[in-house]
Design a protein around this motif. Sequence first.
Motif, PDB file in Angstrom:
ATOM      1  N   HIS A 127       0.839  -1.202   0.000  1.00 19.61           N
ATOM      2  CA  HIS A 127       0.000   0.000   0.000  1.00 19.61           C
ATOM      3  C   HIS A 127       0.866   1.240   0.000  1.00 19.61           C
ATOM      4  CE1 HIS A 127      -2.508  -3.230   1.753  1.00 19.61           C
ATOM      5  NE2 HIS A 127      -3.564  -2.587   1.191  1.00 19.61           N
ATOM      6  N   ASN A 128       0.278   2.354  -0.544  1.00 21.43           N
ATOM      7  CA  ASN A 128       0.981   3.638  -0.490  1.00 21.43           C
ATOM      8  C   ASN A 128       0.685   4.304   0.833  1.00 21.43           C
ATOM      9  OD1 ASN A 128      -1.619   4.607  -0.647  1.00 21.43           O
ATOM     10  ND2 ASN A 128      -1.462   5.337  -2.778  1.00 21.43           N
ATOM     11  N   PRO A 129       1.294   5.470   1.099  1.00 23.33           N
ATOM     12  CA  PRO A 129       1.044   6.149   2.395  1.00 23.33           C
ATOM     13  C   PRO A 129      -0.428   6.470   2.620  1.00 23.33           C
ATOM     14  CG  PRO A 129       3.036   7.006   1.392  1.00 23.33           C
ATOM     15  CD  PRO A 129       2.418   6.106   0.367  1.00 23.33           C
ATOM     16  N   ALA A 130      -1.194   6.584   1.549  1.00 21.31           N
ATOM     17  CA  ALA A 130      -2.624   6.890   1.727  1.00 21.31           C
ATOM     18  C   ALA A 130      -3.441   5.641   1.985  1.00 21.31           C
ATOM     19  CB  ALA A 130      -3.154   7.618   0.493  1.00 21.31           C
ATOM     20  N   GLY A 131      -2.819   4.516   1.965  1.00 23.15           N
ATOM     21  CA  GLY A 131      -3.521   3.267   2.240  1.00 23.15           C
ATOM     22  C   GLY A 131      -4.106   2.612   1.019  1.00 23.15           C
ATOM     23  N   GLU A 132      -3.746   3.126  -0.134  1.00 20.86           N
ATOM     24  CA  GLU A 132      -4.285   2.547  -1.350  1.00 20.86           C
ATOM     25  C   GLU A 132      -3.407   1.389  -1.808  1.00 20.86           C
ATOM     26  OE1 GLU A 132      -4.217   5.807  -3.974  1.00 20.86           O
ATOM     27  OE2 GLU A 132      -6.029   6.773  -3.135  1.00 20.86           O
ATOM     28  N   LEU A 133      -4.052   0.351  -2.305  1.00 17.34           N
ATOM     29  CA  LEU A 133      -3.322  -0.834  -2.795  1.00 17.34           C
ATOM     30  C   LEU A 133      -2.628  -0.477  -4.095  1.00 17.34           C
ATOM     31  CD1 LEU A 133      -2.719  -3.889  -2.535  1.00 17.34           C
ATOM     32  CD2 LEU A 133      -4.775  -4.264  -3.961  1.00 17.34           C
TER      33      LEU A 133
END
Length: 402
Positions: free
Chosen positions: A7-13
């Motif tokens: 995941h990225n820092p924004a929580g997106e896969l």
Amino acid sequence: MVLSAVHNPAGELIGFTKITRDMTERRRAAEELAERSRQQFAVSELGLHALQTPEPQVVMEAAIRIVRETLQVDDVRFLDPAETPPASANTVVIHATEENARPFGALAAISQRPLSPNDISFLEAVANVVAAAIVRTGIEEQLRVAERRTIEERGRTEQAEAALRERDEFISVAAHELRTPLTALQLKLQGLERGLAATDARKFQRLEGAVRQTERLSRLIDRLLDVSRIAQGRLELSPEEFDLAVLVRQVADDFREPAAQARAPLQLELADKAGGSWDRLRIEQLLVNLLSNAVKYGAGKPVSVKLEVEKDRVRLTVRDQGIGIAADDVGRIFGRFQRAASIRNYSGLGLGLFITRHIVEAHRGTITVASSVGEGSTFSIELPRFSLTPAASLDKTGRARA
């Protein structure tokens, strides 16, 4: 394989990561360890079976079965030392435990697949167990044979000891039975001797010879009685204080005439005084035995007698220059009925030195001999001066004169 989301820092896969590990070597090592443990357990079971089974053939049959089951091999066999193994066989030698000994044979496992080094080590361990079983059987058979021989030897020893006891009892009884009529005969001869001394010189001389023969027979009987006492452990002493130098001189004076007849003059070198506590009659018997031998075997040359005093000990040395004793005979001349010289040339029962040794040992002394063939013999006796006191012992069995 391990698959993980990313995941990225924004929580997106944003994707996935995949980690792959090759477990082949680890699994192979684990399987190899398990197989080795299984083989070691099989060898242990075979070893325990071998300890409980006395027959090597049974152990060999168990070994074949265990190798088949453990290695999954159908054809397993034992080969004789001279037998050639098949070309496809994996073979290990069944070594004997003794160095440079011929092997017992070989253990062969015929397999379509190659055997690993661990499999070969397993075969060697099985072969060692079989070899130990064969060796143990041989040792047990040797022990059984040795045990049988020991039992047989013990039986022969007991028979020999019984025969010796019977002989000693016979000697004792015979000596006692002979002593009574001999004493009566001596008394009669001595009475006749006194009567003829002044009337018939010729008959007196003949009678005097008969008296000497009875005295000689009496001494032989006394020696046999001494042997019987020694065999029964009954040679007791009656110590008294006296001057050993005086006793040696007295005994030597008694031997002057027979020594002169044998052309073996006595040469004395005695201490002025050699006081001590000993059994007078036994010491006299000892001196008579040594001087008799010296005069008999050293005829034609002088015999020397030396007595020395060293504080708490005395040393008596009797040396002749006669026929001597062979080295092989020196160790046995103190035995009962043992002789170094031929009985054809020198008379005697072979008891004098046997009795002498026991008299010396009873006085806590030592006796040794140095001799060479043709150069004579030297007997040396060392006695403690005051190891026995007059009250130390009483002769409860009667005295035996020399």
